[in-house]
Structure formats: C-alpha cells, structure tokens
Design a protein around this motif. Structure first.
Motif, mmCIF file in Angstrom:
data_model
loop_
_atom_site.group_PDB
_atom_site.id
_atom_site.type_symbol
_atom_site.label_atom_id
_atom_site.label_comp_id
_atom_site.label_asym_id
_atom_site.label_seq_id
_atom_site.Cartn_x
_atom_site.Cartn_y
_atom_site.Cartn_z
ATOM 1 N N GLU A 79 0.805 -1.225 0.000
ATOM 2 C CA GLU A 79 0.000 0.000 0.000
ATOM 3 C C GLU A 79 0.842 1.281 0.000
ATOM 4 N N PRO A 80 1.754 1.423 -0.958
ATOM 5 C CA PRO A 80 2.595 2.628 -0.942
ATOM 6 C C PRO A 80 1.823 3.931 -1.119
ATOM 7 N N SER A 81 0.650 3.880 -1.737
ATOM 8 C CA SER A 81 -0.051 5.143 -2.000
ATOM 9 C C SER A 81 -1.048 5.506 -0.900
ATOM 10 N N LEU A 82 -1.177 4.640 0.101
ATOM 11 C CA LEU A 82 -2.229 4.844 1.111
ATOM 12 C C LEU A 82 -2.063 6.171 1.861
ATOM 13 N N GLY A 83 -3.129 6.956 1.875
ATOM 14 C CA GLY A 83 -3.144 8.207 2.629
ATOM 15 C C GLY A 83 -2.426 9.364 1.958
ATOM 16 N N LEU A 84 -1.957 9.167 0.730
ATOM 17 C CA LEU A 84 -1.225 10.245 0.060
ATOM 18 C C LEU A 84 -2.139 11.031 -0.883
ATOM 19 N N SER A 85 -1.756 12.273 -1.141
ATOM 20 C CA SER A 85 -2.518 13.111 -2.066
ATOM 21 C C SER A 85 -2.415 12.527 -3.474
ATOM 22 N N PRO A 86 -3.377 12.868 -4.350
ATOM 23 C CA PRO A 86 -3.317 12.358 -5.732
ATOM 24 C C PRO A 86 -1.985 12.678 -6.426
ATOM 25 N N ILE A 87 -1.449 13.852 -6.175
ATOM 26 C CA ILE A 87 -0.178 14.216 -6.819
ATOM 27 C C ILE A 87 0.956 13.343 -6.296
ATOM 28 N N MET A 88 0.960 13.132 -4.972
ATOM 29 C CA MET A 88 2.002 12.299 -4.371
ATOM 30 C C MET A 88 1.865 10.847 -4.830
ATOM 31 N N CYS A 89 0.618 10.367 -5.010
ATOM 32 C CA CYS A 89 0.393 9.009 -5.544
ATOM 33 C C CYS A 89 1.035 8.867 -6.916
ATOM 34 N N MET A 90 0.829 9.870 -7.758
ATOM 35 C CA MET A 90 1.403 9.853 -9.105
ATOM 36 C C MET A 90 2.917 9.810 -9.032
ATOM 37 N N GLU A 91 3.468 10.593 -8.098
ATOM 38 C CA GLU A 91 4.923 10.653 -7.983
ATOM 39 C C GLU A 91 5.489 9.310 -7.521
ATOM 40 N N ILE A 92 4.833 8.718 -6.528
ATOM 41 C CA ILE A 92 5.277 7.405 -6.047
ATOM 42 C C ILE A 92 5.162 6.381 -7.186
#
Ligand SMILES: Nc1ncnc2c1ncn2[C@@H]1O[C@H](COP(=O)(O)OP(=O)(O)OP(=O)(O)O)[C@@H](O)[C@H]1O
Ligand SMILES: [Mg+2]
Length: 236
Positions: free
Chosen positions: A162-175
C-alpha cells in the motif's frame, strides 16, 4: 521465474487468513495484488518475506525454497519489504533509517554507492533532509524513506504494501512514477494496492484476492477491462 508461491495456506492462530494461494512472478515484472480490506494481501507478502510462515505450501525464490527461512535470511537472498504504514523510526534521522536497510551488508563502498546512486538519485528530497528526524517528514516523504530503506539492501525483489495509502493524488502519481523507474532499472516488484487504477496501470500481471483466495488473475491489461474488476475495484 523469479518467485513461485505454491499453494500456501497461512493461519493466524487457528484461523486461516490465506487459503491455497499460488502466485508466480517472472523476473523483471511488476505484479500487483489487489483486493478489499482483510482479503489477505499483507499476509501473502508476510509469507514471502518470512515474517509469517505458511502452514502448508511452499515459496521458492530463484529456485530455492525459502518458506522456512528467517526474515534476515530472506532479505540477504534479495527480497526487501516496504511495509504497510511505512514503519520508519521517527526519532532517528533519515540517514540512520536508510543505513538500517543495509545492516546485513558489509561492503561500505557499495553501501555508500547505493545511497548516492540509487536512493538519493530517486529521492533527492531525502538527501536534502538526511540529518532530519524521520518523524518530521511528510507522509509522502516517509513513504519514499521506506522505499529507500528497502532499496538499501540491494534487493532483486521489492515487496510494497500500500505505498499510496493516505497520500494526495499528486504524491500518488509521484510514487507511481518512482516505482516505474525503479522497475525499469531492473527491480522486480510485487505491489499491493487499494488504488487498483494505479496498480493496474503500473503492473504487467495482476491477481485479485478475495477472502483469502485468488478470485481472478491475468495480464493487468485484461483485468483493467474485466467487468467485475471495473465494478468492484475501479469505480464502475
Ligand atoms: N496479526 C493478526 N492476527 C490475527 N488475525 C490477523 C492478523 N493480521 C491479519 N489478520 C486477519 O487476516 C485476514 C487477512 O488480513 P490481511 O492484513 O492480510 O489483509 P489485507 O488484504 O492486507 O487487508 P488491508 O487491505 O486492510 O490491508 C483478515 O481477516 C485479518 O483480520
Ligand atoms: Mg494489508
């Protein structure tokens, strides 16, 4: 084939959390496991990393059976886990957290090289903040730190929970972009995600896990167009 999970069942006390799951991971792929809360995704990763031993079944990595080995041995063979909830040590500095990832390695020059050429190249913000306490980082930066720490063991296979859990949409894209870059540079990845859209965009192969079993598997492209997957995991 890099990793083969053969028909494993994993119990917590007497309750099976995962039942008769088989998964194969080809060298150089991103394989995603998607599924709802409590489906058994984390348990499956724990069975690969040695944090939980399967009751029955086998796990093979590079042709070697690993399901009875300790987490340290499995890490030394080339499997690293980026755990759910990051689990960085908040009082320790960013650099100290990163070096913990390399604690089974002896070659100081190689460790330094990976720090600069792998971790700080992918995550320049960690270099800027290397003397800062990890607890002062943002959620996205802590995720990067958890990924960087795993990379410091120079793994062949990265398990990401779950690397994207709780992150903003922009941060999800970056990850997502960084996972894709790391993969392009030769890492094989097992990606567990609630964000099925992101996961199916990144992966070559996907498994849908439901109540401890595999409900569906196939090329990520096919699953993206599967009506049941669309309805259940992609918001219709
Ligand atoms: N430490 C534990 N002790 C007892 N039962 C557990 C433990 N960890 C998980 N379980 C149970 O095992 C099942 C699978 O849990 P698991 O954490 O693998 O699911 P998951 O797919 O990762 O879910 P999530 O999306 O919420 O992270 C659940 O029914 C859960 O309640
Ligand atoms: Mg989980």
């Amino acid at each position: 084939m890099l990793l083969e999970i053969k028909d494993i069942t994993v119990h917590y006390y007497k309750v099976p959390a995962v039942r008769n799951i088989s998964i194969t991971v080809e060298d150089g792929d991103i394989v995603t496991l998607i599924g709802s809360n409590g489906a058994g995704k984390t348990t499956t990763l724990r069975a690969i990393s040695g944090l939980k031993h399967p009751t029955t079944g086998e796990v093979h990595f590079k042709g070697q059976r690993i399901d009875k080995l300790s987490p340290h041995k499995i890490n030394a063979l080339g499997i690293a886990m980026v755990p759910e909830g990051r689990r960085v040590f908040p009082q320790m500095t960013v650099l100290e957290n990163l070096l913990l990832g390399a604690f089974l390695r002896n070659d100081k020059d190689e460790i330094q090289k990976d720090l600069e050429e792998v971790v700080f190249r992918h995550f320049p913000c960690l270099k800027e903040r290397k003397k800062q306490a990890a607890g002062t980082l943002s959620g996205g930066e802590q995720q990067m730190l958890a990924m960087g720490r795993a990379l410091m063991s120079a793994p062949k296979l990265l398990l990401m929970d779950e690397p994207s859990l709780g992150l903003s949409p922009i941060m999800c894209m970056e990850i997502g972009k960084i996972i894709s870059d790391i993969h392009t540079e030769g890492k094989t990845v097992i990606l567990v995600e609630q964000n099925a859209r992101l996961a199916l965009a990144l992966a070559q192969h996907a498994y849908v896990i439901e109540t401890g079993g595999i409900a569906l598997s196939g090329p990520a492209k096919e699953l993206r167009n599967n009506d049941n997957v669309k309805k259940a995991y992609l918001g219709g």
